[in-house]
Design a protein around this motif. Sequence first.
Motif, PDB file in Angstrom:
ATOM      1  N   LEU A 133      35.361  35.020  38.588  1.00 57.02           N
ATOM      2  CA  LEU A 133      35.284  34.624  37.182  1.00 57.02           C
ATOM      3  C   LEU A 133      36.377  35.260  36.336  1.00 57.02           C
ATOM      4  O   LEU A 133      36.875  34.653  35.390  1.00 57.02           O
ATOM      5  CB  LEU A 133      33.912  35.002  36.608  1.00 57.02           C
ATOM      6  CG  LEU A 133      32.692  34.430  37.325  1.00 57.02           C
ATOM      7  CD1 LEU A 133      31.419  34.832  36.598  1.00 57.02           C
ATOM      8  CD2 LEU A 133      32.790  32.923  37.479  1.00 57.02           C
ATOM      9  N   SER A 134      36.721  36.502  36.664  1.00 61.37           N
ATOM     10  CA  SER A 134      37.718  37.242  35.900  1.00 61.37           C
ATOM     11  C   SER A 134      38.434  38.195  36.846  1.00 61.37           C
ATOM     12  O   SER A 134      37.933  39.303  37.104  1.00 61.37           O
ATOM     13  CB  SER A 134      37.027  38.009  34.764  1.00 61.37           C
ATOM     14  OG  SER A 134      37.962  38.762  34.050  1.00 61.37           O
ATOM     15  N   PRO A 135      39.579  37.783  37.384  1.00 59.24           N
ATOM     16  CA  PRO A 135      40.267  38.588  38.401  1.00 59.24           C
ATOM     17  C   PRO A 135      40.480  40.043  37.982  1.00 59.24           C
ATOM     18  O   PRO A 135      40.851  40.329  36.851  1.00 59.24           O
ATOM     19  CB  PRO A 135      41.597  37.863  38.592  1.00 59.24           C
ATOM     20  CG  PRO A 135      41.294  36.445  38.228  1.00 59.24           C
ATOM     21  CD  PRO A 135      40.286  36.534  37.111  1.00 59.24           C
ATOM     22  N   SER A 136      40.203  40.928  38.919  1.00 60.12           N
ATOM     23  CA  SER A 136      40.320  42.366  38.697  1.00 60.12           C
ATOM     24  C   SER A 136      41.460  42.918  39.546  1.00 60.12           C
ATOM     25  O   SER A 136      41.560  42.576  40.727  1.00 60.12           O
ATOM     26  CB  SER A 136      39.000  43.033  39.101  1.00 60.12           C
ATOM     27  OG  SER A 136      39.201  44.389  39.382  1.00 60.12           O
ATOM     28  N   PRO A 137      42.289  43.782  38.986  1.00 58.42           N
ATOM     29  CA  PRO A 137      43.373  44.373  39.783  1.00 58.42           C
ATOM     30  C   PRO A 137      42.858  45.121  41.016  1.00 58.42           C
ATOM     31  O   PRO A 137      43.517  45.149  42.049  1.00 58.42           O
ATOM     32  CB  PRO A 137      44.062  45.334  38.811  1.00 58.42           C
ATOM     33  CG  PRO A 137      43.642  44.926  37.454  1.00 58.42           C
ATOM     34  CD  PRO A 137      42.311  44.235  37.600  1.00 58.42           C
ATOM     35  N   PHE A 138      41.664  45.694  40.934  1.00 62.40           N
ATOM     36  CA  PHE A 138      41.112  46.442  42.058  1.00 62.40           C
ATOM     37  C   PHE A 138      40.915  45.557  43.286  1.00 62.40           C
ATOM     38  O   PHE A 138      41.053  45.996  44.413  1.00 62.40           O
ATOM     39  CB  PHE A 138      39.784  47.105  41.671  1.00 62.40           C
ATOM     40  CG  PHE A 138      39.154  47.875  42.800  1.00 62.40           C
ATOM     41  CD1 PHE A 138      39.664  49.113  43.189  1.00 62.40           C
ATOM     42  CD2 PHE A 138      38.065  47.370  43.489  1.00 62.40           C
ATOM     43  CE1 PHE A 138      39.097  49.829  44.238  1.00 62.40           C
ATOM     44  CE2 PHE A 138      37.486  48.080  44.540  1.00 62.40           C
ATOM     45  CZ  PHE A 138      38.009  49.313  44.910  1.00 62.40           C
ATOM     46  N   TYR A 139      40.581  44.294  43.062  1.00 57.65           N
ATOM     47  CA  TYR A 139      40.298  43.379  44.163  1.00 57.65           C
ATOM     48  C   TYR A 139      41.446  42.435  44.499  1.00 57.65           C
ATOM     49  O   TYR A 139      41.374  41.691  45.470  1.00 57.65           O
ATOM     50  CB  TYR A 139      39.062  42.537  43.858  1.00 57.65           C
ATOM     51  CG  TYR A 139      37.785  43.321  43.839  1.00 57.65           C
ATOM     52  CD1 TYR A 139      37.433  44.152  44.896  1.00 57.65           C
ATOM     53  CD2 TYR A 139      36.916  43.229  42.763  1.00 57.65           C
ATOM     54  CE1 TYR A 139      36.262  44.880  44.879  1.00 57.65           C
ATOM     55  CE2 TYR A 139      35.727  43.949  42.747  1.00 57.65           C
ATOM     56  CZ  TYR A 139      35.414  44.767  43.807  1.00 57.65           C
ATOM     57  OH  TYR A 139      34.249  45.471  43.792  1.00 57.65           O
ATOM     58  N   SER A 140      42.508  42.424  43.687  1.00 55.11           N
ATOM     59  CA  SER A 140      43.543  41.398  43.848  1.00 55.11           C
ATOM     60  C   SER A 140      44.197  41.389  45.228  1.00 55.11           C
ATOM     61  O   SER A 140      44.589  40.324  45.705  1.00 55.11           O
ATOM     62  CB  SER A 140      44.601  41.529  42.752  1.00 55.11           C
ATOM     63  OG  SER A 140      45.247  42.778  42.859  1.00 55.11           O
TER      64      SER A 140
END
Length: 186
Positions: A143-150
């Motif tokens: 829903l809202s990309p996170s740098p931690f998971y990119s």
Amino acid sequence: MRKRRWFPKAWYHITARGNRKAEIFYDDRDRFKYLELLREAKFSHPFHLHSFCLMSNHVHLLIETIDIPPGTFMKDLHSQYAIYFNKKYGFTGHLFQGPYKAQLQGDVNAILQVSRYIHLNPCRALLTFNPEDYKWSSYSHYLSPSPFYSDLITTSTILSYFKDIKQYEFFVQLENKVRPGHPSNG
């Protein structure tokens, strides 16, 4: 033991449960460690991770192989995590209840259903009513990309089957809203 079917670009719903259904994560640091080891496995033995959910006593992963069978990295991942866990808590013996399970996904519909199933797992366990509120799932990254998971999660393939992110959200939430006991069902 029957050998798992494998071929490049195969999709698997991978699950692993704690031995005797015991918890495999006691705190957030444990979950961060698992994700760190998963990230290391992804870089050393490339694969695509499309969805995940870390529950207290089991994990769900939706992976797509590239050119290495999942057994290559799953065995290492779970061995390393078990060593970490046992050392941290002073345990010995098996952490996981046997080998991981890998269910081959045969078509796009199955893949989309598994992604939804994984993202709704915390709702089914009554940990939350809204899957986006569960911190240890890939759903919020959709829903809202996170740098931690990119560098860990690949959302583009699953999202390519939907007009936009809102349509994927609707697809997931539609299943969630019809669940008995959900507040929207009055």
